[in-house]
Each structure stands twice: as structure tokens, then as C-alpha cells.
Design an enzyme around this catalytic site. Structure first.
Site, short mmCIF file in Angstrom:
data_model
loop_
_atom_site.label_atom_id
_atom_site.label_comp_id
_atom_site.label_asym_id
_atom_site.label_seq_id
_atom_site.Cartn_x
_atom_site.Cartn_y
_atom_site.Cartn_z
N HIS A 121 -11.29 -15.50 93.98
CA HIS A 121 -9.94 -16.01 94.24
C HIS A 121 -9.63 -17.30 93.49
CE1 HIS A 121 -10.82 -13.67 98.07
NE2 HIS A 121 -10.01 -12.94 97.34
N CYS A 158 -14.52 -23.35 97.06
CA CYS A 158 -13.07 -23.17 97.20
C CYS A 158 -12.60 -23.71 98.55
CB CYS A 158 -12.68 -21.71 97.02
SG CYS A 158 -13.48 -20.57 98.17
#
Length: 191
Positions: free
Chosen positions: A85, A154
Site C-alpha cells: 500500500h 507504514c
């Protein structure tokens, strides 16, 4: 992806030059002049798992086990991956176990299978399943267990900014899924 669809090395380096310019940097200054080439080499290393076949790695087995049919556990296999992502690092450890059915694989092969899947864009849940499924498919053991524990940059270095947080995933197949005693024995070895 078909190899003919892949961008050339010069296209990749140009893309990294564009990213450097986008950040506000000058890719032609002394410190950054070679950076697009370095980044291309680094990304080849980060994602080399796309060029390796985990089932081929597991295919060389040994049948001379004197009937060994107890749990085999490889603990704490360090891995580095990248989330699909944000392409941010995922740093973790894997615990891999299986109970053989007449043949075993060299333990380095278990670590290599973890590495192959880690060196691809990933989500941890998928990677956990891929490792277990490959071992089950090739070795056809009585059971397979895989646990991954990892920190996702992340989430820890951007976004919600929660350093020290890790994600734990597991995949239990065969006797590890069906027999609570076997499952517990494995889980006690990874604590």
C-alpha cells in the site's frame, strides 16, 4: 507480469530522478547524481522474490529420516519486506513448523521460502498464507504452522505514528489446525 511489459532500467532511473525532483531536490547535485542508479539496484534487491520459485526451493527433500515424524520448527527467521500500500518497510520474524510425512527438507529451504515471499510487495496476512501453502503443497506433511510477527513502518513511521506496535498473523494447516494439543505445542515453542 510479462517480462516484455517491464520498464527498462533507464526508465526506472528516470522515474527515480522524477521522484527526487518532486521532493524538491536536484538530482544532478553531487550527492544525488548516482542516487537513481543506486535506487534501481536497491529495488532489484528489495523485490528479488518475484524472480524466485518457492516450490522449486522446497523440491529437494530427504527421505532417509529413520521414520522421524515429530514437529520440526525453525524459529525467529528475520525478514524484511515492503507493504503493497505504501511501499514502506515491514520488519519482522517468522516461525515455521511442519510435521513430516516421510520426507524432510533442509532447514535453510524454510528460511529461503520466507525470504522469497518477503521480497515481494506484501500484506502480512497474504505472506503468512503463501509460506504455509507452499510448504503444504510441496512437502505434503501432516501439518504446517506459520506465525509472522512484524512492525509495519507504514503505521509506525508515518500515518498514525505508533512505534513499537507489531502485527501477529498465523496460518495453521492439517494437524496444527485439527489438533489443539499440536497447535499448543507449537505455540509454546514460539513464545
Amino acid at each position: 507480469m510479462d517480462q516484455s511489459d517491464r520498464p527498462s532500467r533507464s526508465e526506472v532511473e528516470a522515474a527515480f530522478r522524477t521522484i527526487l525532483r518532486w521532493t524538491g531536490e536536484n538530482p544532478d547535485r553531487d550527492g544525488l547524481h548516482e542516487t537513481p542508479k543506486r535506487m534501481a539496484r536497491a529495488y532489484e534487491e528489495y523485490f528479488r522474490g518475484y524472480n524466485e520459485d518457492p516450490e522449486a526451493i522446497l523440491s529437494k527433500t530427504f527421505e532417509e529420516t529413520e521414520g522421524y515424524d515429530e514437529m520440526i520448527v525453525l524459529r525467529g527467521i528475520r525478514f524484511e519486506s515492503h507493504c503493497e500500500h505504501h511501499m514502506a518497510p515491514i520488519i519482522g520474524r517468522a516461525w515455521v513448523a511442519y510435521i513430516p510425512s516421510g520426507r524432510v527438507v533442509g532447514i535453510s529451504k524454510l528460511a529461503r521460502v520466507v525470504e522469497v515471499y518477503a521480497k515481494r510487495l506484501q500484506i502480512q496476512e497474504k505472506m503468512t498464507a503463501q509460506i504455509a501453502n507452499a510448504i503444504e503443497s510441496v512437502l505434503q506433511p501432516q501439518g504446517v504452522a506459520v506465525v509472522l510477527k512484524a512492525e509495519h513502518h507504514c503505521m509506525t513511521a508515518r500515518g498514525i505514528m505508533k512505534p513499537g506496535t507489531d502485527l501477529v498473523t498465523s496460518r495453521m494447516l492439517g494437524c496444527f489446525r485439527d489438533n489443539p494439543v499440536t497447535r499448543q505445542e507449537f505455540l509454546s515453542m514460539i513464545a
